[in-house]
Design a protein around this motif. Sequence first.
Motif, short mmCIF file in Angstrom:
data_model
loop_
_atom_site.label_atom_id
_atom_site.label_comp_id
_atom_site.label_asym_id
_atom_site.label_seq_id
_atom_site.Cartn_x
_atom_site.Cartn_y
_atom_site.Cartn_z
N THR A 131 111.82 31.64 -84.33
CA THR A 131 111.20 32.73 -83.51
C THR A 131 110.27 33.20 -84.65
N ALA A 132 110.79 33.35 -85.85
CA ALA A 132 109.79 34.10 -87.03
C ALA A 132 108.63 33.06 -87.35
N ILE A 133 108.89 31.55 -87.28
CA ILE A 133 108.18 30.57 -87.49
C ILE A 133 106.78 30.73 -86.34
N THR A 134 107.53 30.97 -85.29
CA THR A 134 106.23 30.90 -84.20
C THR A 134 105.59 32.35 -84.11
N ALA A 135 106.23 33.45 -84.73
CA ALA A 135 105.37 34.54 -84.83
C ALA A 135 104.15 34.41 -85.79
N HIS A 136 104.56 33.96 -86.99
CA HIS A 136 103.67 33.56 -87.96
C HIS A 136 102.46 32.37 -87.62
N HIS A 137 102.61 31.70 -86.71
CA HIS A 137 101.96 30.74 -86.18
C HIS A 137 100.88 31.44 -85.09
N GLU A 138 101.58 32.52 -84.46
CA GLU A 138 100.65 33.33 -83.32
C GLU A 138 99.56 33.86 -84.01
N GLY A 139 99.79 34.40 -85.21
CA GLY A 139 98.75 34.93 -86.08
C GLY A 139 97.67 34.02 -86.41
N LEU A 140 97.84 32.92 -86.33
CA LEU A 140 96.80 31.72 -86.53
C LEU A 140 96.19 31.53 -85.29
N ASP A 141 96.82 31.46 -84.10
CA ASP A 141 96.06 31.28 -83.01
C ASP A 141 97.16 31.66 -81.80
N PRO A 142 96.55 32.35 -80.80
CA PRO A 142 97.26 32.79 -79.71
C PRO A 142 98.09 31.80 -79.14
N LEU A 143 97.56 30.48 -79.18
CA LEU A 143 97.90 29.27 -78.47
C LEU A 143 99.51 29.14 -78.67
N TRP A 144 100.05 29.64 -79.86
CA TRP A 144 101.36 29.60 -80.30
C TRP A 144 102.30 30.93 -79.92
N ARG A 145 101.79 31.92 -79.17
CA ARG A 145 102.66 33.03 -78.45
C ARG A 145 103.83 32.46 -77.91
N MET A 146 104.94 33.00 -78.22
CA MET A 146 106.30 32.55 -77.62
C MET A 146 106.38 33.67 -76.28
N ARG A 147 106.96 33.06 -75.38
CA ARG A 147 107.08 33.76 -74.15
C ARG A 147 108.15 35.05 -74.41
N ALA A 148 108.14 36.15 -73.85
CA ALA A 148 109.03 37.10 -73.86
C ALA A 148 110.57 36.57 -73.92
N ASP A 149 110.70 35.75 -72.75
CA ASP A 149 112.02 35.40 -72.17
C ASP A 149 112.41 34.18 -72.70
N ALA A 150 111.76 33.78 -73.88
CA ALA A 150 112.23 32.40 -74.69
C ALA A 150 113.52 32.05 -75.07
N GLY A 151 114.17 33.25 -75.26
CA GLY A 151 115.53 33.14 -75.97
C GLY A 151 116.43 32.21 -75.65
N ASP A 152 116.74 32.21 -74.38
CA ASP A 152 117.82 31.47 -73.78
C ASP A 152 117.32 29.69 -73.83
N GLU A 153 116.18 29.70 -73.62
CA GLU A 153 115.49 28.24 -73.74
C GLU A 153 115.79 27.86 -75.15
N LEU A 154 115.34 28.83 -76.14
CA LEU A 154 115.37 28.36 -77.45
C LEU A 154 116.84 27.95 -77.76
N ARG A 155 117.82 28.70 -77.49
CA ARG A 155 119.22 28.52 -77.88
C ARG A 155 119.60 26.95 -77.13
N ARG A 156 119.19 26.80 -75.86
CA ARG A 156 119.47 25.43 -75.11
C ARG A 156 118.74 24.45 -75.96
N LEU A 157 117.59 24.45 -76.29
CA LEU A 157 116.91 23.42 -77.27
C LEU A 157 117.55 23.16 -78.63
N LEU A 158 118.06 24.19 -79.03
CA LEU A 158 118.76 23.90 -80.54
C LEU A 158 120.20 23.46 -80.11
#
Length: 158
Positions: A23-50
């Motif tokens: 999530t921190a990596i994604t937030a860093h990239h969001e500062g470079l381009d809004p294309l990298w903005r993480m969805r607010a509800d992405a937490g469960d999906e992120l844990r499933r992916l991991l």
Amino acid sequence: MSGSGCVREADSRDLDRVAALWTAITAHHEGLDPLWRMRADAGDELRRLLGALARDPDAAIFVYDRGGDLPGMCIVRVDRSPPILEEVERAEITDLGVREDARRAGIGRALVAAAFDWVRDCGVERVEVQVASGNAQGQAFWRALGFGDLMDVLHLRL
């Protein structure tokens, strides 16, 4: 120097902390381009992916463990192409992140070295990374490790 920690493969107990680093990596990239903005509800999906990555024999998640503190993580996977080229396997380091307060201490390099060892153990001879063109710090890091240009990724928003 990477301090008093060590690199190891992540286990299931680490996945929430790996998700926080991702999530921190994604937030860093969001500062470079809004294309990298993480969805607010992405937490469960992120844990499933991991969880899926942790079970995948063609992927590995490495963490830097400093006495139970995990300031860095690296995700690497092997990708196979259709057998029309001579080289059909490559590895990709899909994500590498070190908490801002732990950067410039060799943790990223230690994680990448572990990923390289894992890739070699898989019998793969080439590693790719994708780095945002606006990520000067990331570009410098990977180029200092010997990575060079292979192709440009172009995009167009319709």
